[in-house]
Write an enzyme that holds these catalytic residues in place. Structure first.
Site, PDB file in Angstrom:
ATOM      1  N   GLU A   1       0.839  -1.205   0.000  1.00 54.38           N
ATOM      2  CA  GLU A   1       0.000   0.000   0.000  1.00 54.38           C
ATOM      3  C   GLU A   1       0.870   1.250   0.000  1.00 54.38           C
ATOM      4  OE1 GLU A   1      -0.099  -2.663   1.876  1.00 54.38           O
ATOM      5  OE2 GLU A   1      -2.119  -3.175   2.556  1.00 54.38           O
TER       6      GLU A   1
ATOM      7  N   CYS B   1      -0.374   0.122   7.654  1.00 54.67           N
ATOM      8  CA  CYS B   1      -0.821   0.717   6.388  1.00 54.67           C
ATOM      9  C   CYS B   1      -2.046   1.601   6.601  1.00 54.67           C
ATOM     10  CB  CYS B   1      -1.138  -0.355   5.363  1.00 54.67           C
ATOM     11  SG  CYS B   1       0.358  -1.105   4.710  1.00 54.67           S
TER      12      CYS B   1
HETATM   13  N1  THU Z   1       2.323  -6.693   3.834  1.00 51.24           N
HETATM   14  C1  THU Z   1       1.918  -5.672   3.018  1.00 51.24           C
HETATM   15  O1  THU Z   1       2.596  -5.370   2.020  1.00 51.24           O
HETATM   16  N2  THU Z   1       0.787  -4.994   3.313  1.00 51.24           N
HETATM   17  C2  THU Z   1       0.029  -5.273   4.420  1.00 51.24           C
HETATM   18  O2  THU Z   1      -0.714  -4.436   4.875  1.00 51.24           O
HETATM   19  C3  THU Z   1       0.165  -6.602   5.026  1.00 51.24           C
HETATM   20  C4  THU Z   1       1.584  -7.073   5.024  1.00 51.24           C
HETATM   21  C5  THU Z   1       3.586  -7.363   3.559  1.00 51.24           C
HETATM   22  C6  THU Z   1       4.684  -6.968   4.524  1.00 51.24           C
HETATM   23  C7  THU Z   1       5.593  -8.174   4.482  1.00 51.24           C
HETATM   24  O3  THU Z   1       6.449  -8.015   3.369  1.00 51.24           O
HETATM   25  C8  THU Z   1       4.651  -9.340   4.199  1.00 51.24           C
HETATM   26  O4  THU Z   1       3.443  -8.766   3.667  1.00 51.24           O
HETATM   27  C9  THU Z   1       4.320 -10.167   5.414  1.00 51.24           C
HETATM   28  O5  THU Z   1       3.774  -9.389   6.403  1.00 51.24           O
HETATM   29 ZN    ZN Z   2       0.711  -2.971   5.776  1.00 51.20          ZN
END
Ligand code: THU
Ligand code: ZN
Length: 308
Positions: free
Chosen positions: A115, A143
């Site tokens: 995000e 996020c």
């Molecule tokens: N992740 C995201 O990119 N957005 C979120 O809101 C949930 C988690 C990613 C962070 C990390 O690279 C992986 O997912 C595991 O948490």
């Molecule tokens: Zn996140």
């Protein structure tokens, strides 16, 4: 230590509950996204909508799996994709892709979330108003907090594969910029008074530093990643009222770099430069920590310049 290798598929068709693209159509879309560095402009969107006979909102959601292909996730193997639908200064719709970036052998807190990556992509590349953000998975608390720093935080829609929300539903009783007396926000920053001294500085890098959103530390700062044959990538510092979800200028630039489908290693990267505001520096150590995840890269060049 592994160098982050890039894993965009080249030979698979995009099929989802919304529409199907052929292998050839998907390949051409992937190459368009690579050359346009993770952005589809209004003309691209119109062509695709006509081709598939779908609305731009259906297209937005259906393309999320393509965004997640840009993830670099050596720790979790969990690939998250996000696409921001935003209006540019002409009021035209653009799609800005984003994906998570993890750093092997470094603190997990340095990760760029999908995000953040998509919002950063929109912010750096001329988006004026976010209308929606489509995400492959529910946005984490961090996020939600990052999104709470946006001028349009109250209005835009958050689209998950089967549900739609407003940020207030996902983040009730929130903490945000106004709690710190800040009336400005990521897409509505305080107009800049003064300028960096440009003497001997890369003008584009200085412009990205001036565009940083730094209401809490005032460290107008930016990073430039120059490559041997794929041009330059820039990132600006984007702060957050809750401080921890702030996006460092290096994370911002690296996320842009990965959206161009490149591998971050010594055969691609020619130089990395951090520009900070003299007397307010706070980015060189975190930049070095992120870069320590990679081997054989050129040393980080750090420049401090005074604000005039
Ligand atoms: N992740 C995201 O990119 N957005 C979120 O809101 C949930 C988690 C990613 C962070 C990390 O690279 C992986 O997912 C595991 O948490
Ligand atoms: Zn996140």
């Amino acid at each position: 230590m592994a160098s982050a290798t890039f894993t965009v598929q080249q030979d698979t068709a995009l099929t989802n509950s919304h529409f199907t693209l052929s292998v050839a159509q998907t390949a051409s879309l992937r190459s368009q996204l690579k050359s346009q560095r993770g952005i589809l402009n209004s003309n691209n969107i119109k062509v695709l909508c006509a081709q598939l006979n779908v609305s731009d909102d259906v297209l937005l959601q259906g393309l999320v799996p393509l965004a997640s292909e840009y993830a670099v996730a050596p720790v979790s193997g969990f690939h998250v994709g996000a696409i921001v639908k935003a209006l540019d200064e002409k009021g035209e719709v653009n799609f800005y892709f984003g994906a998570n970036v993890e750093f092997d052998h470094q603190a997990l807190s340095l990760v760029v979330h999908a995000e953040q990556s998509a919002i950063n992509n929109a912010w750096l590349n001329g988006a004026k108003k976010i209308v929606k953000i489509a995400i492959s998975d529910a946005p984490c608390g961090y996020c939600r907090q990052f999104m709470n720093e946006l001028a349009d935080a109250k209005e835009f829609d958050i689209l998950l594969p089967d549900q739609q929300f407003k940020l207030a539903e996902l983040l009730p009783h929130s903490f945000g910029p106004t709690d710190l007396g800040n009336e400005f926000s990521l897409f509505n920053p305080k107009p800049q008074q003064g300028n960096f001294s440009f003497d001997g500085l890369d003008e584009t890098l200085a412009r990205f530093a001036l565009n940083a959103y730094v209401p809490y530390s005032q460290n107008f700062s930016a990073v430039k990643i120059s490559t041997f044959s794929d041009g330059d990538f820039y990132g600006s510092y984007a702060e957050n009222a809750a401080y921890s979800p702030s996006l460092s200028p290096l994370q911002s630039a690296l996320s842009q770099f990965f959206l161009a489908g490149l591998s971050f290693n010594e055969s691609t990267v020619k130089g990395i430069t951090l520009l900070e505001t003299a007397g307010r520096e706070n980015q060189s150590q975190v930049a070095k920590a992120v870069l320590a995840s990679f081997t054989h890269l050129p040393a980080l060049k750090v420049i401090s310049a005074p604000l005039k």
